[in-house]
Design an enzyme around this catalytic site. Structure first.
Site, mmCIF file in Angstrom:
data_model
loop_
_atom_site.group_PDB
_atom_site.id
_atom_site.type_symbol
_atom_site.label_atom_id
_atom_site.label_comp_id
_atom_site.label_asym_id
_atom_site.label_seq_id
_atom_site.Cartn_x
_atom_site.Cartn_y
_atom_site.Cartn_z
ATOM 1 N N LYS A 1 -7.930 6.295 -20.177
ATOM 2 C CA LYS A 1 -8.132 6.768 -21.549
ATOM 3 C C LYS A 1 -6.852 6.541 -22.374
ATOM 4 O O LYS A 1 -6.346 5.438 -22.403
ATOM 5 C CB LYS A 1 -8.576 8.225 -21.542
ATOM 6 C CG LYS A 1 -9.625 8.568 -20.492
ATOM 7 C CD LYS A 1 -10.901 7.763 -20.646
ATOM 8 C CE LYS A 1 -11.958 8.280 -19.692
ATOM 9 N NZ LYS A 1 -12.978 7.329 -19.344
ATOM 10 N N ASP B 1 -7.026 18.926 -15.542
ATOM 11 C CA ASP B 1 -7.282 17.601 -16.114
ATOM 12 C C ASP B 1 -7.029 17.725 -17.618
ATOM 13 O O ASP B 1 -7.790 18.385 -18.330
ATOM 14 C CB ASP B 1 -8.738 17.201 -15.817
ATOM 15 C CG ASP B 1 -9.139 15.859 -16.434
ATOM 16 O OD1 ASP B 1 -8.434 15.375 -17.337
ATOM 17 O OD2 ASP B 1 -10.182 15.317 -16.032
ATOM 18 N N TYR C 1 -16.171 17.161 -17.624
ATOM 19 C CA TYR C 1 -16.636 15.768 -17.533
ATOM 20 C C TYR C 1 -17.660 15.666 -16.400
ATOM 21 O O TYR C 1 -17.379 16.028 -15.257
ATOM 22 C CB TYR C 1 -15.450 14.833 -17.295
ATOM 23 C CG TYR C 1 -15.862 13.445 -16.884
ATOM 24 C CD1 TYR C 1 -16.699 12.681 -17.698
ATOM 25 C CD2 TYR C 1 -15.450 12.906 -15.673
ATOM 26 C CE1 TYR C 1 -17.102 11.410 -17.316
ATOM 27 C CE2 TYR C 1 -15.836 11.637 -15.280
ATOM 28 C CZ TYR C 1 -16.669 10.902 -16.113
ATOM 29 O OH TYR C 1 -17.077 9.646 -15.722
ATOM 30 N N ARG D 1 0.837 -1.203 0.000
ATOM 31 C CA ARG D 1 0.000 0.000 0.000
ATOM 32 C C ARG D 1 0.872 1.253 0.000
ATOM 33 O O ARG D 1 0.489 2.284 -0.524
ATOM 34 C CB ARG D 1 -0.959 0.011 1.204
ATOM 35 C CG ARG D 1 -1.755 1.296 1.324
ATOM 36 C CD ARG D 1 -3.060 1.145 2.103
ATOM 37 N NE ARG D 1 -2.966 0.319 3.275
ATOM 38 C CZ ARG D 1 -2.388 0.679 4.440
ATOM 39 N NH1 ARG D 1 -1.844 1.878 4.572
ATOM 40 N NH2 ARG D 1 -2.381 -0.140 5.456
#
Ligand code: PLP
Length: 384
Positions: A206, A181, A108, A56
């Site tokens: 993407k 972004d 988005y 982690r």
């Protein structure tokens, strides 16, 4: 694992050679997958391999992809997450209750919806502003003095272009940070940090991965010692939004062809945008590569080598005509997402009916297929 000197290499070389990563254990030219979640200590209770304790906190495959991404982004450091939205959330979780944030409107929808809900829950004042209008953005910064501002360029699905330098100046002057972004641009077309952005975010689901088979997100920064970067790192470590080793390995493999895919997707998208602009059944085309696009001049300064895979166009005749065309498409998959090797089409109004998306708007993610095949498919679907 070993690395060669990567100074002064071009993105195509960095990506193709995965930043020089090799498997020194076997001599393999591909780095290995490390599935271990925990790592041994020696007799003196010192980690046997420096930095490896528990996955982690210390994940070898995550570190590999972060190293290559930071190089492509021209950044100090990158961090990967199990989805783009996990990366968005990691940024916003650093905002203290009672603070104000500025977020670009009509980006988005998933980002907008989550931020609205989060800000309400955390008593954070949310100001939504059309950031492609630089004056409106600067006025909002001066008035509200936001803790941070969030922009998306090109925006999904409106393809609006935000002036990153002007927005960074405005929010910095107000004492805040700019987060961008740039999923639809990728670091190949836009190195957002070089325009003064403090942290750049990508849905790596993407184009970074590019094969529609990994869900991932990424953040990169120019200052790894900044308070926000340390807070995000601590939060990821403790709250556990880490990318698994198999996904990280696949993402790194996908990124090896990123420059090549972006080049082909961009040139295909440009040709389709030009074709659709002249089509009698099409009302308008939203693509920053077109000289008629309101953000074209700005896009030419912020996007180098192309304008990306994302384009939207409005079919004459509202929803019925648009959905009719979509139903006739043979090659474009009727599916959400963008940036994959295969072309996708989406009727956004069906997905987000209350956000002002025109009923005739079709969002297309252009893949790497032969562009004449794609053109023919659009032609037969629209009715030549
Ligand atoms: N940002 C943009 C521009 C997107 O298009 C998406 C997803 O479509 C996201 C963020 C969220 O990324 P993910 O789906 O990987 O969580």
């Amino acid at each position: 694992m070993s690395t060669k000197n990567q100074d002064n290499l071009h993105p195509a070389t960095i990506a193709a050679q995965a930043g020089g990563l090799l498997d020194t254990g076997t001599g393999g030219v591909v780095p290995p997958i490390h599935p271990a979640t925990t790592f041994v200590r020696d007799e003196t209770y010192t980690p046997s391999v420096d930095g490896n304790v528990y996955s982690r906190s210390h994940a070898p495959n995550g570190r590999m992809v972060e190293k290559v991404l930071a190089q492509l982004e021209g950044g100090a450091e990158s961090m990967v997450f199990p989805s783009g939205m996990a990366a968005v959330a990691a940024v916003f979780r650093t905002v203290p209750s009672g603070a104000t944030v500025l977020v670009q409107s009509q980006i988005y929808w998933g980002t907008t919806a989550w931020i609205r809900e989060f800000c309400t829950r955390r008593a954070i004042t949310l100001i939504e502003v059309e950031a492609a209008d630089t004056d409106a953005f600067a006025e909002a910064c001066a008035e509200h003095k936001p803790h941070l501002a969030w922009v998306e360029t090109p925006s999904n699905p409106w393809l609006r272009i935000v002036d990153l330098t002007a927005c960074a100046d405005a929010v910095h002057a107000a004492g805040g940070l700019l987060i961008a972004d740039t999923t639809a641009a990728t670091p190949i077309l836009t190195q957002a940090l070089s325009f003064g952005v403090d942290i750049v975010m990508h849905s790596a689901t993407k184009a970074l991965n590019g094969h529609s088979d990994v869900l991932a997100g990424a953040l990169s920064c120019s200052d790894a010692d900044s308070g926000i970067w340390q807070a995000i790192r601590d939060d990821r470590n403790m709250a556990g939004a880490v990318l698994g080793p198999f996904e990280a390995w696949l993402l790194l493999r996908g990124m090896r062809t990123l420059p090549l895919r972006v080049e082909r997707m961009s040139s295909n998208a440009m040709k389709l945008a030009e074709y659709l602009s002249d089509h009698p059944k099409v009302e308008s085309v939203l693509y920053p590569g077109l000289p008629s696009h309101v953000g074209h001049a700005l896009a030419c300064t912020q996007m180098k080598g192309g304008f990306g895979p994302l384009l939207s166009f409005v079919v004459k005749g509202e929803a019925e005509a648009a959905l009719g065309a979509v139903a006739r498409l043979q090659l474009f998959h009727r599916a959400t997402s963008l940036g994959g090797v295969e072309s996708l089409v989406e009727h956004r109004h069906t997905i987000e009916p209350h956000t002002g998306i025109p009923e005739g708007l079709l969002r297309v993610s252009v893949g790497i297929e032969n562009v004449e095949d794609l053109k023919d498919d659009l032609g037969q679907a629209l009715g030549q």
